[in-house]
Design an enzyme around this catalytic site. Sequence first.
Site, PDB file in Angstrom:
ATOM      1  N   ASP A 178      36.934  47.972  51.986  1.00 37.26           N
ATOM      2  CA  ASP A 178      35.408  48.324  51.421  1.00 37.26           C
ATOM      3  C   ASP A 178      34.701  48.941  52.353  1.00 37.26           C
ATOM      4  OD1 ASP A 178      36.363  47.069  48.834  1.00 37.26           O
ATOM      5  OD2 ASP A 178      35.857  45.119  49.438  1.00 37.26           O
ATOM      6  N   ARG A 202      35.466  32.826  44.904  1.00 38.80           N
ATOM      7  CA  ARG A 202      36.562  32.011  45.021  1.00 38.80           C
ATOM      8  C   ARG A 202      36.100  30.499  45.027  1.00 38.80           C
ATOM      9  NH1 ARG A 202      38.306  36.855  46.865  1.00 38.80           N
ATOM     10  NH2 ARG A 202      40.524  37.127  47.280  1.00 38.80           N
ATOM     11  N   LYS A 227      30.993  38.193  49.315  1.00 30.38           N
ATOM     12  CA  LYS A 227      31.278  38.173  47.723  1.00 30.38           C
ATOM     13  C   LYS A 227      32.419  37.694  47.427  1.00 30.38           C
ATOM     14  CE  LYS A 227      31.295  42.567  45.664  1.00 30.38           C
ATOM     15  NZ  LYS A 227      32.203  43.033  44.731  1.00 30.38           N
ATOM     16  N   SER A 228      33.417  37.825  48.443  1.00 32.39           N
ATOM     17  CA  SER A 228      35.031  37.458  48.055  1.00 32.39           C
ATOM     18  C   SER A 228      34.850  35.822  48.031  1.00 32.39           C
ATOM     19  CB  SER A 228      35.968  38.043  49.085  1.00 32.39           C
ATOM     20  OG  SER A 228      36.168  39.224  48.791  1.00 32.39           O
ATOM     21  N   ARG A 233      28.514  50.566  47.130  1.00 36.44           N
ATOM     22  CA  ARG A 233      28.994  50.861  48.396  1.00 36.44           C
ATOM     23  C   ARG A 233      28.690  52.286  48.452  1.00 36.44           C
ATOM     24  NH1 ARG A 233      30.292  46.059  50.119  1.00 36.44           N
ATOM     25  NH2 ARG A 233      31.676  44.669  48.936  1.00 36.44           N
ATOM     26  N   ARG A 244      39.183  50.486  35.526  1.00 37.74           N
ATOM     27  CA  ARG A 244      39.962  50.083  36.397  1.00 37.74           C
ATOM     28  C   ARG A 244      41.370  49.434  36.214  1.00 37.74           C
ATOM     29  NH1 ARG A 244      36.301  47.225  40.875  1.00 37.74           N
ATOM     30  NH2 ARG A 244      38.155  47.451  42.173  1.00 37.74           N
ATOM     31  N   GLN A 289      43.512  40.885  45.796  1.00 39.26           N
ATOM     32  CA  GLN A 289      43.061  40.321  44.328  1.00 39.26           C
ATOM     33  C   GLN A 289      44.174  40.103  43.616  1.00 39.26           C
ATOM     34  OE1 GLN A 289      40.847  43.297  42.473  1.00 39.26           O
ATOM     35  NE2 GLN A 289      38.979  43.188  44.042  1.00 39.26           N
TER      36      GLN A 289
HETATM   37  C1  S3P Z   1      38.905  41.712  47.233  1.00 38.16           C
HETATM   38  C2  S3P Z   1      39.965  42.252  47.677  1.00 38.16           C
HETATM   39  C3  S3P Z   1      39.993  43.896  47.721  1.00 38.16           C
HETATM   40  C4  S3P Z   1      38.518  44.211  47.932  1.00 38.16           C
HETATM   41  C5  S3P Z   1      37.610  43.681  46.925  1.00 38.16           C
HETATM   42  C6  S3P Z   1      37.675  42.346  47.030  1.00 38.16           C
HETATM   43  C7  S3P Z   1      38.993  40.010  46.900  1.00 38.16           C
HETATM   44  O1  S3P Z   1      40.612  44.356  46.622  1.00 38.16           O
HETATM   45  O2  S3P Z   1      38.477  45.907  47.802  1.00 38.16           O
HETATM   46  O3  S3P Z   1      36.266  44.368  46.929  1.00 38.16           O
HETATM   47  O4  S3P Z   1      38.120  39.559  46.916  1.00 38.16           O
HETATM   48  O5  S3P Z   1      40.177  39.746  47.181  1.00 38.16           O
HETATM   49  P1  S3P Z   1      42.117  44.704  46.783  1.00 38.16           P
HETATM   50  O6  S3P Z   1      42.588  43.313  47.333  1.00 38.16           O
HETATM   51  O7  S3P Z   1      42.661  44.867  45.307  1.00 38.16           O
HETATM   52  O8  S3P Z   1      42.486  45.918  47.439  1.00 38.16           O
END
Ligand code: S3P
Length: 437
Positions: free
Chosen positions: A320, A30, A25-26, A393, A126, A173
């Site tokens: 996560d 990107r 997903k990350s 999750r 959030r 993030q």
């Molecule tokens: C992510 C960073 C994490 C993670 C999220 C995905 C990302 O958050 O919990 O599910 O893709 O950069 P944080 O970096 O804010 O902890």
Amino acid sequence: MTGTGGAVSHPCSALEGEVSAPGDKSVSHRALMLAGVAVGETKIDGLLEGEDVLATAAALRGLGVEVERTGPGRWQVHGRGVGGLVEPEDVLDMGNSGTAARLLLGLLATHRLTATLTGDASLRSRPMRRVSEPLSRFGAAFHGRADGRLPLTVVGAGAPVPVRYELPVASAQVKSAVLLAGLNTPGETVVVEPSPTRDHTERMLRHFGACVQREEGGVVRVAGEPELVARAVSVPGDISSAAFPLAAAAILPGSRVTVTGVGLNPGRIGLVETLREMGAGIAVANERVEGGEPVGDITVAWRPLSAVDVPPERVPSMIDEFPVLAVVAAFAGGTTRMSGLAELRVKESDRLGAMAAGLAACGVAVRESADTLEVEGGRPQGGVGIASRLDHRIAMAFLVLGMGAREAVRIDDIAPVATSFPGFVGLMNGLGAAIEA
Ligand code: S3P
């Protein structure tokens, strides 16, 4: 019994088999975003087609980027170049995804345009100040609710200035939002992170031709106004999704499960290390590098598990995975202690609270503080209903718990699972689970 969108996970015996995890997903978010500001046609393979990533694709279309699906997991993006996004006609709905919202706010903060972002009830609760505060320093303005949460309007800086920002929390993030804002900014943007977090943004920026440097002390520098050039991207399998079948194999006696093609970014593999310390049989094979990311096949073979102390410095590399680790801990001999978990309270739900309450309901002895969780292992009773709280999750973790408990576990709503792991129930049942959706 299941009701609309619900599911029941019945106790089952050993899991066996080989599967591949859905795209990361990350990396998927990107890939779409960087392709959107690169020059030319980027072909992406293995993209996660979960709701979160589809929301990112839709938002990019709203910003003038041509995004097209050409086959299963195959997408083509015609980028507009750095600084080339256009003002959207409508509100951008980021669904459930904090990553999508925060990274996109980063990109938009240094475009001369106005955009409003919103999301579902979870995302609207959030914290967003963690990005609007550093992004304001580039010259962007933010207008929204008193608490700084979505819906939020960003007025991008017309003449952005580069920023040096020390992250108050270890967050990939926030780091990524600042680095992405640095793209359409002259000069050098610098982020300093207190402890290392996943570096997918840095790797992919380099893949597209940006100059990104990492130095001692957590310093990351990006040179502004690069020409990003379209490049093929291959998205690895998501270790955060692979975590569920692997954790299930770790708790069900006699199991042996392999997940192939999983991303092994050092900033993501804390769960593998922790399961190994707990005594699970773990093997990693076929290690290779694809598109700048390490990838391999992970096998978990059941062995008796013992409790461990998870050190706070490991938290970012498995941020996560705590919901599913807490479930594994409920099956391990002894008391597992996890600390440094404050960030779990601001994920898709308050995951620390959700795990403590859900485990207690399943008959597990737990102790919770502001940023710690202790779980006494044994064999959970189950036989209860758990609310998923709009959190994929949490839903998947308790479905795994039901597989090993004495009695079935019911989840009120598994719709959120589609944000990150479409096909979860079928994949788990294919390995031997008995989940009724
Ligand atoms: C992510 C960073 C994490 C993670 C999220 C995905 C990302 O958050 O919990 O599910 O893709 O950069 P944080 O970096 O804010 O902890």
